[in-house]
Design an enzyme around this catalytic site. Structure first.
Site, PDB file in Angstrom:
ATOM      1  N   LEU A  52      44.286 -32.454 -31.025  1.00 37.51           N
ATOM      2  CA  LEU A  52      42.934 -31.693 -31.270  1.00 37.51           C
ATOM      3  C   LEU A  52      42.598 -30.924 -29.792  1.00 37.51           C
ATOM      4  O   LEU A  52      42.547 -31.978 -28.969  1.00 37.51           O
ATOM      5  CB  LEU A  52      41.935 -32.396 -31.473  1.00 37.51           C
ATOM      6  CG  LEU A  52      41.927 -33.186 -33.220  1.00 37.51           C
ATOM      7  CD1 LEU A  52      40.526 -34.027 -33.311  1.00 37.51           C
ATOM      8  CD2 LEU A  52      41.963 -32.205 -34.119  1.00 37.51           C
ATOM      9  N   ASP A  53      42.514 -29.715 -29.673  1.00 40.92           N
ATOM     10  CA  ASP A  53      42.077 -29.021 -28.420  1.00 40.92           C
ATOM     11  C   ASP A  53      40.717 -29.538 -27.985  1.00 40.92           C
ATOM     12  O   ASP A  53      40.063 -30.082 -28.637  1.00 40.92           O
ATOM     13  CB  ASP A  53      42.129 -27.729 -28.740  1.00 40.92           C
ATOM     14  CG  ASP A  53      40.977 -26.821 -29.560  1.00 40.92           C
ATOM     15  OD1 ASP A  53      39.891 -27.540 -29.328  1.00 40.92           O
ATOM     16  OD2 ASP A  53      41.252 -26.185 -30.483  1.00 40.92           O
ATOM     17  N   MET A  54      40.302 -29.206 -26.681  1.00 44.15           N
ATOM     18  CA  MET A  54      39.629 -29.847 -25.905  1.00 44.15           C
ATOM     19  C   MET A  54      37.976 -29.783 -26.744  1.00 44.15           C
ATOM     20  O   MET A  54      37.154 -30.705 -26.602  1.00 44.15           O
ATOM     21  CB  MET A  54      39.385 -29.281 -24.647  1.00 44.15           C
ATOM     22  CG  MET A  54      38.428 -29.942 -23.519  1.00 44.15           C
ATOM     23  SD  MET A  54      38.741 -29.245 -21.883  1.00 44.15           S
ATOM     24  CE  MET A  54      37.554 -30.624 -21.102  1.00 44.15           C
ATOM     25  N   THR A 103      37.543 -29.155 -29.780  1.00 48.43           N
ATOM     26  CA  THR A 103      37.594 -29.532 -31.287  1.00 48.43           C
ATOM     27  C   THR A 103      37.213 -31.086 -31.240  1.00 48.43           C
ATOM     28  O   THR A 103      37.593 -31.720 -30.597  1.00 48.43           O
ATOM     29  CB  THR A 103      38.796 -29.308 -31.923  1.00 48.43           C
ATOM     30  OG1 THR A 103      39.002 -27.889 -31.973  1.00 48.43           O
ATOM     31  CG2 THR A 103      38.753 -29.785 -33.366  1.00 48.43           C
TER      32      THR A 103
END
Length: 304
Positions: free
Chosen positions: A166-168, A170
């Site tokens: 999950l990106d930072m 999210t």
């Protein structure tokens, strides 16, 4: 506080393929009425060595030679890529001699050591649900010193690896496992495990536009497969959109919605396969029952 929900617009008549019903959805992070699996809270685990060498022999008795990188990944020592780096650094030995290549074939991990620690007895794979907060990277360390999920995880967890990323910014459900081979299997596009997200986005979009995603689309030369999307409700010029996809390409949800002219200002993953975020508090960890994990793995595409 978000205003009361109202049902989304009706679906376009005659649009291709089966559609999920539109309508009101539960608030972000709420528990579905009947999740497929019941989950129990994680029992305290033995504190992990920063570089653990606990590992298991290959599944099925270890009679058929396999690459050492694959065996160590399956054992949960590290991912295959990390194992390859460890071999380059001379951290993995066989009978006291440094292993020179990840292509080394072995029928078991007998005599293998990591950082001087002999391989321990086999341990079954474990799976944990983690409610990742916004603002943390899905990585073990960051050269720029930004916070990572490992700064947030409880210290009594065994050595775990994230399944996908999950990106930072999210938040939501992130699966963590002790088994590198299971991690790899789950990340393969061919496995086809669905992931569901809820996005709050600024701008204008119609349900018909969202339904067009069902046939996939191409953005800047990258092909994105089928996406099921529902417009849940509007709040001024913000709207909540639920999206289910199976590929999980890098920043897929954000890129697709930006392609539609929307600006995503909050993104939450609410489920991954049969595992739901439910009421798990932000930053909390919960272990999946071993029985449920075994049942799930048997049903995966390509499972042996």
């Amino acid at each position: 506080m978000e205003p009361p929900k109202k049902s989304g617009p009706p679906r376009r008549p005659g649009s291709g393929g089966p559609r999920r019903p539109t309508g009101a959805r539960a608030a972000p992070g709420s528990r579905p009425a009947r999740p497929p699996f019941r989950k129990t809270k994680a029992a305290p685990a033995t504190p992990a060595n920063p570089h653990p060498a606990r590992a298991a022999a290959a599944a099925g008795g270890g009679n058929e030679p396999q690459r050492i990188a694959k065996l160590l990944a399956r054992a949960g020592v590290a991912s295959r890529r990390e194992v390859e780096r460890m071999i380059e650094e001379g951290r993995i030995t066989l009978n006291g001699e440094a292993v020179s290549t990840p292509a080394t074939l072995l029928s078991s991990l007998h005599g293998v050591a990591v950082d001087g620690n002999p391989v321990a007895a086999p341990a079954p794979a474990r799976l944990f649900l983690f409610h990742k907060p916004s603002g943390f990277l899905t990585t073990e360390r960051d050269p720029r010193g930004r916070p990572t999920i490992y700064d947030k995880l409880p210290p009594d967890l065994p050595r775990v690896m994230p399944i996908g990323r999950l990106d930072m910014m999210t938040e939501g459900l992130l699966l963590l496992t002790t088994d590198g081979e299971f991690k790899r299997q789950m990340e393969l596009p061919s496995t086809g495990v669905p992931r569901t997200y809820r996005a709050r986005a600024f701008g204008e979009v119609s349900q018909n536009q969202l339904e067009d995603l069902f046939d996939g689309l191409e953005i800047d030369g990258i092909r994105y497969g089928r996406i099921e999307a529902n417009l849940e409700r509007r709040t001024g010029r913000n709207q909540w959109i639920e999206m289910t996809l199976t590929e999980g390409k890098n920043r897929e949800v954000r890129r697709v919605l930006e392609h539609l002219g929307l600006q995503v200002n909050r993104l939450i993953r609410t489920s991954y396969g049969p595992f739901h975020l439910g009421e798990l508090a932000s930053g909390a960890v919960e272990e999946v029952r071993q029985h449920d994990l075994v049942v799930f793995r048997k049903g995966l595409k390509g499972a042996k």
